[in-house]
Design a protein around this motif. Sequence first.
Motif, short mmCIF file in Angstrom:
data_model
loop_
_atom_site.label_atom_id
_atom_site.label_comp_id
_atom_site.label_asym_id
_atom_site.label_seq_id
_atom_site.Cartn_x
_atom_site.Cartn_y
_atom_site.Cartn_z
N LYS A 1 0.83 -1.20 0.00
CA LYS A 1 0.00 0.00 0.00
C LYS A 1 0.86 1.25 0.00
CE LYS A 1 -3.66 -2.27 2.61
NZ LYS A 1 -4.44 -2.27 3.82
N ASN A 2 0.27 2.35 -0.46
CA ASN A 2 0.91 3.67 -0.42
C ASN A 2 2.30 3.67 -1.05
OD1 ASN A 2 -1.24 4.98 0.92
ND2 ASN A 2 -0.56 4.06 2.84
N ILE A 3 2.40 3.20 -2.28
CA ILE A 3 3.69 3.18 -2.96
C ILE A 3 4.14 4.60 -3.27
CG2 ILE A 3 3.35 0.89 -3.98
CD1 ILE A 3 2.74 2.40 -6.67
N THR A 4 5.44 4.77 -3.44
CA THR A 4 5.98 6.03 -3.93
C THR A 4 6.71 5.74 -5.23
OG1 THR A 4 8.00 5.78 -2.63
CG2 THR A 4 6.24 7.07 -1.64
N ILE A 5 6.81 6.76 -6.07
CA ILE A 5 7.47 6.62 -7.36
C ILE A 5 8.82 7.33 -7.27
CG2 ILE A 5 7.27 6.99 -9.85
CD1 ILE A 5 4.94 5.32 -8.72
N PRO A 6 9.92 6.58 -7.16
CA PRO A 6 11.23 7.23 -7.09
C PRO A 6 11.60 7.82 -8.45
CG PRO A 6 11.48 4.85 -7.09
CD PRO A 6 10.01 5.13 -7.06
N GLN A 7 12.13 9.04 -8.42
CA GLN A 7 12.47 9.71 -9.67
C GLN A 7 13.81 9.25 -10.23
OE1 GLN A 7 12.10 13.92 -9.18
NE2 GLN A 7 9.93 13.81 -8.72
N ASP A 8 14.65 8.69 -9.37
CA ASP A 8 15.99 8.32 -9.81
C ASP A 8 16.14 6.86 -10.23
OD1 ASP A 8 15.46 7.60 -7.19
OD2 ASP A 8 17.52 7.80 -6.53
N VAL A 9 15.07 6.06 -10.08
CA VAL A 9 15.14 4.64 -10.43
C VAL A 9 13.98 4.32 -11.38
CG1 VAL A 9 15.28 2.28 -9.55
CG2 VAL A 9 16.04 4.18 -8.11
N PRO A 10 14.24 4.25 -12.68
CA PRO A 10 13.16 4.00 -13.64
C PRO A 10 12.57 2.60 -13.50
CG PRO A 10 15.29 4.00 -14.75
CD PRO A 10 15.54 4.40 -13.33
N ASP A 11 11.28 2.47 -13.81
CA ASP A 11 10.56 1.19 -13.79
C ASP A 11 10.57 0.50 -12.44
OD1 ASP A 11 9.86 1.47 -16.50
OD2 ASP A 11 11.79 0.64 -17.13
N HIS A 12 10.61 1.27 -11.37
CA HIS A 12 10.54 0.75 -10.01
C HIS A 12 9.55 1.59 -9.21
CE1 HIS A 12 14.30 -1.21 -11.10
NE2 HIS A 12 14.25 -1.92 -9.98
N VAL A 13 9.01 0.98 -8.16
CA VAL A 13 8.24 1.71 -7.16
C VAL A 13 8.86 1.38 -5.81
CG1 VAL A 13 6.09 1.71 -8.50
CG2 VAL A 13 6.49 -0.09 -6.81
N GLU A 14 8.55 2.20 -4.83
CA GLU A 14 9.07 1.97 -3.49
C GLU A 14 7.89 1.72 -2.57
OE1 GLU A 14 12.52 4.04 -0.76
OE2 GLU A 14 11.20 5.34 -1.93
N GLY A 15 8.01 0.73 -1.71
CA GLY A 15 6.94 0.41 -0.79
C GLY A 15 7.44 -0.43 0.36
N ARG A 16 6.56 -0.71 1.31
CA ARG A 16 6.93 -1.49 2.49
C ARG A 16 6.38 -2.91 2.38
NH1 ARG A 16 9.26 0.92 6.49
NH2 ARG A 16 9.36 3.17 6.46
N VAL A 17 7.29 -3.86 2.53
CA VAL A 17 6.93 -5.28 2.58
C VAL A 17 7.56 -5.83 3.85
CG1 VAL A 17 7.13 -7.52 1.45
CG2 VAL A 17 6.85 -5.46 0.07
#
Length: 185
Positions: A154-170
């Motif tokens: 939930k509540n992913i963020t879109i990092p600007q410096d890493v293409p084709d990735h999202v950031e989230g908590r697992v």
Amino acid sequence: MSVEKELEARSGGVCELCGSSEGLSVLEVAPSDGSAEQSIYVCSTCRDQIENPENMDETHFNCLNDSMWSEVPAVAVMSYRVLNALGRQDLIDMMYMEDDIKAWADAGLKSQLNSAVVKDSNGVVLNAGDSVVIIKDLEVKGAGFTAKRGTTVKNITIPQDVPDHVEGRVNGTKIYLKTEFLKKV
């Protein structure tokens, strides 16, 4: 009385964010008129991380669990902004601020618009704050666990410096996930 003396008295001689007494100084919470009401007293560690977000250490800012409840508006605003920079939407959602204080907090946030369009495995556009499901078991390097298929992030963020990735908590750990292994919920 100088602003620094007012802040030192208000804070009891400690950082208003983490409670450290090392290298204290005044930090204006923009937009600011330079008054004590629109400034906070911070240690050198907090100041460096706020001024250089790429150096931000999430473990240092565990202290925001307490300072986000401060009755001093400037402290609450800075806590909100740092939590936002860390992507801690779970804590931001717990915060309560009057409308004018919330507007002040939002006014200082940098634009988080990402010019690159990020899409999941089905070609659906992903935005910050979306929820996604992992579609394949993924070994998380360095963390010693596997992100299981079917796990909702939930509540992913879109990092600007890493293409084709999202950031989230697992499993309570903030990780980067390749979008080719995700499906928007």
